[in-house]
Design a protein around this motif. Sequence first.
Motif, short mmCIF file in Angstrom:
data_model
loop_
_atom_site.label_atom_id
_atom_site.label_comp_id
_atom_site.label_asym_id
_atom_site.label_seq_id
_atom_site.Cartn_x
_atom_site.Cartn_y
_atom_site.Cartn_z
N GLY A 1 9.58 -3.90 11.09
CA GLY A 1 9.74 -2.65 10.35
C GLY A 1 9.69 -2.80 8.85
O GLY A 1 9.67 -1.81 8.13
N ALA A 2 9.66 -4.02 8.35
CA ALA A 2 9.62 -4.26 6.91
C ALA A 2 8.20 -4.13 6.38
O ALA A 2 7.23 -4.22 7.13
N ALA A 3 8.09 -3.91 5.09
CA ALA A 3 6.78 -3.84 4.45
C ALA A 3 6.21 -5.25 4.30
O ALA A 3 6.95 -6.24 4.20
N TRP A 4 4.89 -5.35 4.29
CA TRP A 4 4.24 -6.64 4.08
C TRP A 4 4.34 -7.01 2.60
O TRP A 4 4.09 -6.19 1.74
N LEU B 1 0.67 -0.07 6.69
CA LEU B 1 1.04 -0.78 7.91
C LEU B 1 2.34 -1.52 7.68
O LEU B 1 2.56 -2.09 6.62
N ILE B 2 3.18 -1.54 8.70
CA ILE B 2 4.44 -2.27 8.57
C ILE B 2 4.44 -3.45 9.55
O ILE B 2 3.69 -3.47 10.52
N ARG B 3 5.30 -4.42 9.27
CA ARG B 3 5.42 -5.58 10.14
C ARG B 3 6.17 -5.19 11.41
O ARG B 3 6.76 -4.11 11.50
N GLN C 1 -0.03 -11.64 5.14
CA GLN C 1 -0.95 -11.43 6.25
C GLN C 1 -1.80 -12.66 6.52
O GLN C 1 -2.44 -12.76 7.57
#
Length: 65
Positions: free
Chosen positions: A7-10, A2-4, A15
Amino acid sequence: MLIRADGAAWGASQQIRPMVDARQAASIDDGSFHILRHTAGKPSRYEAVSRLNVVAHNLAMLTRG
């Protein structure tokens, strides 16, 4: 996986704040992504068991003649 929204990675633990905000908005006392995952998986598990029971019942009826 899942991405934020941007568009960036968590990153690690990013979270937590959104989960706390969502829980407060929904008036849920406690919870985590881990619990959410298990909760989301239960209906599909029950559905699969139900279908399997129907198949087992039908097979038993076929073998009884």
